[in-house]
Motif scaffolding. Structure first.
Motif, PDB file in Angstrom:
ATOM      1  N   MET A  15       0.778  -1.134  -0.095  1.00 19.22           N
ATOM      2  CA  MET A  15      -0.112   0.048  -0.235  1.00 19.22           C
ATOM      3  C   MET A  15       0.812   1.258   0.109  1.00 19.22           C
ATOM      4  O   MET A  15       1.942   1.316   0.601  1.00 19.22           O
ATOM      5  N   GLY A  16       0.348   2.313  -0.639  1.00 22.96           N
ATOM      6  CA  GLY A  16       1.103   3.483  -0.772  1.00 22.96           C
ATOM      7  C   GLY A  16       0.432   4.794  -0.483  1.00 22.96           C
ATOM      8  O   GLY A  16      -1.077   4.541  -0.734  1.00 22.96           O
ATOM      9  N   GLY A  17       0.769   5.775  -0.864  1.00 23.88           N
ATOM     10  CA  GLY A  17      -0.195   7.082  -0.867  1.00 23.88           C
ATOM     11  C   GLY A  17      -0.034   7.656  -2.256  1.00 23.88           C
ATOM     12  O   GLY A  17       0.095   7.002  -3.227  1.00 23.88           O
ATOM     13  N   ASP A  18      -0.400   9.164  -2.156  1.00 23.22           N
ATOM     14  CA  ASP A  18      -0.709   9.613  -3.728  1.00 23.22           C
ATOM     15  C   ASP A  18       0.548   9.722  -4.535  1.00 23.22           C
ATOM     16  O   ASP A  18       0.522   9.708  -5.748  1.00 23.22           O
ATOM     17  N   GLY A  19       1.748   9.663  -3.875  1.00 21.59           N
ATOM     18  CA  GLY A  19       3.121   9.516  -4.683  1.00 21.59           C
ATOM     19  C   GLY A  19       3.109   8.305  -5.502  1.00 21.59           C
ATOM     20  O   GLY A  19       3.674   8.368  -6.528  1.00 21.59           O
ATOM     21  N   ALA A  20       2.331   7.404  -5.170  1.00 17.65           N
ATOM     22  CA  ALA A  20       2.340   5.824  -5.741  1.00 17.65           C
ATOM     23  C   ALA A  20       1.224   5.658  -6.565  1.00 17.65           C
ATOM     24  O   ALA A  20       1.105   5.012  -7.497  1.00 17.65           O
ATOM     25  N   GLN A  21       0.156   6.642  -6.491  1.00 18.60           N
ATOM     26  CA  GLN A  21      -1.228   6.270  -7.336  1.00 18.60           C
ATOM     27  C   GLN A  21      -1.003   7.124  -8.665  1.00 18.60           C
ATOM     28  O   GLN A  21      -1.526   8.237  -8.723  1.00 18.60           O
ATOM     29  N   THR A  22      -0.245   6.802  -9.709  1.00 16.58           N
ATOM     30  CA  THR A  22      -0.172   7.363 -10.889  1.00 16.58           C
ATOM     31  C   THR A  22      -0.213   6.412 -11.936  1.00 16.58           C
ATOM     32  O   THR A  22       0.039   5.263 -11.901  1.00 16.58           O
ATOM     33  N   PRO A  23      -0.312   6.851 -13.285  1.00 11.52           N
ATOM     34  CA  PRO A  23       0.074   6.067 -14.248  1.00 11.52           C
ATOM     35  C   PRO A  23       1.260   5.558 -14.464  1.00 11.52           C
ATOM     36  O   PRO A  23       1.605   4.539 -14.949  1.00 11.52           O
ATOM     37  N   GLU A  24       2.192   6.295 -13.930  1.00 11.46           N
ATOM     38  CA  GLU A  24       3.896   5.837 -14.234  1.00 11.46           C
ATOM     39  C   GLU A  24       4.032   4.855 -13.267  1.00 11.46           C
ATOM     40  O   GLU A  24       4.967   4.046 -13.762  1.00 11.46           O
ATOM     41  N   PHE A  25       3.313   4.859 -12.085  1.00 15.73           N
ATOM     42  CA  PHE A  25       3.702   3.371 -11.278  1.00 15.73           C
ATOM     43  C   PHE A  25       3.186   2.201 -11.825  1.00 15.73           C
ATOM     44  O   PHE A  25       4.129   1.295 -12.126  1.00 15.73           O
ATOM     45  N   ILE A  26       1.911   2.310 -12.736  1.00 15.03           N
ATOM     46  CA  ILE A  26       1.726   1.061 -13.514  1.00 15.03           C
ATOM     47  C   ILE A  26       2.596   0.891 -14.537  1.00 15.03           C
ATOM     48  O   ILE A  26       2.972  -0.410 -15.072  1.00 15.03           O
ATOM     49  N   LYS A  27       3.229   1.817 -15.238  1.00 11.74           N
ATOM     50  CA  LYS A  27       4.220   1.589 -16.429  1.00 11.74           C
ATOM     51  C   LYS A  27       5.463   1.074 -15.603  1.00 11.74           C
ATOM     52  O   LYS A  27       6.065   0.179 -16.501  1.00 11.74           O
ATOM     53  N   LEU A  28       5.668   1.357 -14.777  1.00 10.21           N
ATOM     54  CA  LEU A  28       7.205   0.910 -14.121  1.00 10.21           C
ATOM     55  C   LEU A  28       7.086  -0.526 -13.437  1.00 10.21           C
ATOM     56  O   LEU A  28       7.823  -1.261 -13.720  1.00 10.21           O
ATOM     57  N   VAL A  85      -5.261  -1.227  -8.226  1.00  5.07           N
ATOM     58  CA  VAL A  85      -4.614  -1.556  -9.366  1.00  5.07           C
ATOM     59  C   VAL A  85      -5.394  -2.832 -10.077  1.00  5.07           C
ATOM     60  O   VAL A  85      -4.985  -3.894  -9.519  1.00  5.07           O
ATOM     61  N   LYS A  86      -6.227  -2.838 -11.087  1.00 10.87           N
ATOM     62  CA  LYS A  86      -6.871  -4.016 -11.646  1.00 10.87           C
ATOM     63  C   LYS A  86      -7.112  -3.943 -12.945  1.00 10.87           C
ATOM     64  O   LYS A  86      -7.349  -3.021 -13.462  1.00 10.87           O
ATOM     65  N   ASN A  87      -6.447  -5.013 -13.660  1.00 10.00           N
ATOM     66  CA  ASN A  87      -6.275  -5.126 -15.011  1.00 10.00           C
ATOM     67  C   ASN A  87      -5.445  -4.156 -15.530  1.00 10.00           C
ATOM     68  O   ASN A  87      -5.942  -3.497 -16.583  1.00 10.00           O
ATOM     69  N   GLY A  88      -4.509  -3.675 -15.020  1.00  7.46           N
ATOM     70  CA  GLY A  88      -3.422  -2.647 -15.746  1.00  7.46           C
ATOM     71  C   GLY A  88      -4.084  -1.227 -15.332  1.00  7.46           C
ATOM     72  O   GLY A  88      -3.696  -0.659 -15.940  1.00  7.46           O
ATOM     73  N   LYS A  89      -5.147  -1.007 -14.482  1.00  7.30           N
ATOM     74  CA  LYS A  89      -5.520   0.295 -14.392  1.00  7.30           C
ATOM     75  C   LYS A  89      -6.059   0.660 -12.923  1.00  7.30           C
ATOM     76  O   LYS A  89      -6.213  -0.400 -12.270  1.00  7.30           O
ATOM     77  N   TRP A  90      -5.883   1.863 -12.372  1.00  3.46           N
ATOM     78  CA  TRP A  90      -6.329   2.455 -11.117  1.00  3.46           C
ATOM     79  C   TRP A  90      -7.811   2.439 -11.238  1.00  3.46           C
ATOM     80  O   TRP A  90      -8.386   2.901 -12.003  1.00  3.46           O
ATOM     81  N   GLU A  91      -8.200   1.594 -10.243  1.00  3.46           N
ATOM     82  CA  GLU A  91      -9.807   1.630  -9.983  1.00  3.46           C
ATOM     83  C   GLU A  91     -10.204   2.185  -8.740  1.00  3.46           C
ATOM     84  O   GLU A  91      -9.551   1.977  -7.481  1.00  3.46           O
ATOM     85  N   ILE A  92     -11.370   2.911  -8.505  1.00  2.00           N
ATOM     86  CA  ILE A  92     -11.730   3.439  -7.410  1.00  2.00           C
ATOM     87  C   ILE A  92     -12.304   2.531  -6.613  1.00  2.00           C
ATOM     88  O   ILE A  92     -12.964   1.430  -6.751  1.00  2.00           O
ATOM     89  N   VAL A  93     -11.707   2.348  -5.110  1.00  2.00           N
ATOM     90  CA  VAL A  93     -12.372   1.638  -4.363  1.00  2.00           C
ATOM     91  C   VAL A  93     -13.273   2.147  -3.470  1.00  2.00           C
ATOM     92  O   VAL A  93     -14.415   1.677  -3.214  1.00  2.00           O
ATOM     93  N   GLU A  94     -13.006   3.435  -2.756  1.00  2.00           N
ATOM     94  CA  GLU A  94     -13.887   3.988  -1.825  1.00  2.00           C
ATOM     95  C   GLU A  94     -13.257   5.619  -1.815  1.00  2.00           C
ATOM     96  O   GLU A  94     -12.310   6.162  -1.984  1.00  2.00           O
ATOM     97  N   VAL A  95     -14.399   6.425  -1.544  1.00  2.00           N
ATOM     98  CA  VAL A  95     -13.969   7.903  -1.462  1.00  2.00           C
ATOM     99  C   VAL A  95     -14.384   8.460  -0.016  1.00  2.00           C
ATOM    100  O   VAL A  95     -15.568   8.194   0.299  1.00  2.00           O
ATOM    101  N   VAL A  96     -13.553   8.837   0.635  1.00  2.00           N
ATOM    102  CA  VAL A  96     -13.782   9.119   2.094  1.00  2.00           C
ATOM    103  C   VAL A  96     -13.777  10.801   2.201  1.00  2.00           C
ATOM    104  O   VAL A  96     -12.669  11.387   1.782  1.00  2.00           O
ATOM    105  N   GLY A  97     -14.922  11.251   2.705  1.00  2.00           N
ATOM    106  CA  GLY A  97     -15.003  12.853   2.996  1.00  2.00           C
ATOM    107  C   GLY A  97     -15.028  13.504   1.613  1.00  2.00           C
ATOM    108  O   GLY A  97     -15.393  12.936   0.505  1.00  2.00           O
TER     109      GLY A  97
END
Length: 399
Positions: free
Chosen positions: A268-281, A382-394
């Motif tokens: 698990m990570g924060g916003d620094g990991a939640q990028t298209p670049e993460f999936i690419k790398l 990350v599911k099937n190579g894409k970031w998918e929304i799990v939950e929005v808080v606040g």
């Protein structure tokens, strides 16, 4: 690091020489009050932008710069900024602080010398915090679109604002969500930056409060890519979850190497990991990664689709993460100027502090510290190579 430090010293020397020259030519300017340094005396309003435009986080920096550029180009195309009945154009002065605190302070002083009316930036918490003192001393408004460390606004500077939720809010969501997943034994790694360590600290507090046991706390650097020794040590503690506080350039190899070592823990990570670049790398090993990001999901933003479409049309690439917040930062700064009838920070800062604005990222208003009110945090997987929304808080409801 020695090379960067050398560049910083050279830049500081050049800035110092330029300041000396200015003092020789216009000695009367030395006695002016701090806010006078930012007075606009021409038909152009200078807006400073600063981020890491080189190095491993350059894709974030360019994304930020493009968000500022898009807003400025739109405002100028519509006729400019109405200041007391006079139309004025915006000019972006963009600088690269290399993600280095010393370079950041050099850049900040350069902006003061250039008489910018306001600054959008810096990008990293570790550069934003030291630079904020210089802007505060000069009376120049600073809006960070991406620095999330609590310490930034905790300093009490009346010039400092941010348009996304901070690490205390994000860390709380991360820690509680980790335990909600069933993680009882947790290992934590951070990159020792103000952002990475700060987020990891907040995560640890929240996870412990929710009943988890922290079985290992390790640290690395924001330039490291080999985590095998560190992960081997963690593997022996048999954690249910590993949290990484840092950016995508390190989060991706950490995820890949954990899988190779046979570590079955959730990563698990924060916003620094939640990028298209993460999936690419990370490639196929990105699957299952969990991360949060301050703010509402991009495709659910109040003006999200329109923004994403025009951003791609103008720059030819997808939004990385923070550009919508940069875009809104320019818009609220300009609205404050128009409400005050002045581009002088001393005059428009009170209007900025009291701003109520419906941006593409949602409703924007600030608390007494300069933090956004009711900032949202979104959990992704990350599911099937894409970031998918799990939950929005606040977060406030987009209109």
């Amino acid at each position: 690091m020695k090379k960067i430090a050398a560049y910083s010293l050279i830049a500081a020397a050049i800035t110092g020489l330029a300041a000396c020259k200015q003092q020789t030519q216009t000695p009367a300017a030395d006695a002016s009050a701090p806010q006078a340094a930012a007075e606009t005396t021409t038909d152009v309003i200078k807006i400073g932008h600063v981020a890491a435009l080189t190095g491993p986080a350059a894709h974030f920096g360019k994304d930020n710069e493009n968000g500022v550029k898009l807003a400025i180009d739109e405002i100028n195309a519509a006729g400019g900024v109405d200041i007391g009945g006079k139309k004025m154009k915006l000019e972006m002065l963009s600088e690269d602080d290399q993600g280095d605190p010393k370079t950041a302070t050099t850049v900040a002083q350069r902006f003061v010398d250039q008489k910018v009316a306001g600054v959008i930036g810096h990008m990293n918490s570790g550069t934003t915090i030291p630079a904020s003192k210089i802007y505060s001393d000069a009376g120049i408004a600073q809006i960070s679109p991406s620095a999330t460390a609590v310490a930034y606004t905790a300093q009490g500077f009346k010039t400092a604002f941010r348009v996304m939720a901070n690490d205390a809010q994000q860390g709380k969501v991360l820690g509680e969500y980790a335990v909600k997943l069933g993680a009882k034994k947790i290992a934590i790694v951070d990159d020792r930056t103000a952002y990475g360590q700060g987020l990891a600290d907040e995560f640890e507090k929240a996870a412990k409060a929710a009943g988890a046991q922290i079985v290992k706390r390790e640290f690395t650097s924001n330039n490291e890519t080999d985590f095998n020794a560190l992960l081997t040590g963690i593997k022996g503690t048999q954690p249910d979850l590993i949290f990484y506080g840092g950016m995508d350039a390190q989060a991706a190899p950490l995820k890949k190497q954990a899988k190779k070592l046979g570590i079955n823990a959730q990563i698990m990570g924060g916003d620094g990991a939640q990028t298209p670049e993460f999936i690419k790398l990370a490639g196929a090993d990105a699957e299952g990664m969990l991360a949060t990001s301050p703010g509402t999901p991009k495709d659910q933003l109040a003006g999200g689709k329109a923004f994403l479409d025009k951003f791609k049309a103008k720059f030819g690439n997808e939004v990385q993460l923070y550009s919508p917040y940069c875009y809104d930062s320019v818009k609220i700064m300009v609205q404050a100027m128009q409400e005050a009838g002045s581009a002088e920070p001393a005059k428009y800062l009170p209007k900025l502090a009291a701003i109520k604005y419906q941006g593409v990222t949602g409703p924007i208003s600030f608390d007494a510290k300069g933090d956004i009110n009711n900032g949202a945090i979104t959990v992704y997987s990350v599911k099937n190579g894409k970031w998918e929304i799990v939950e929005v808080v606040g977060g406030a409801v987009a209109k």
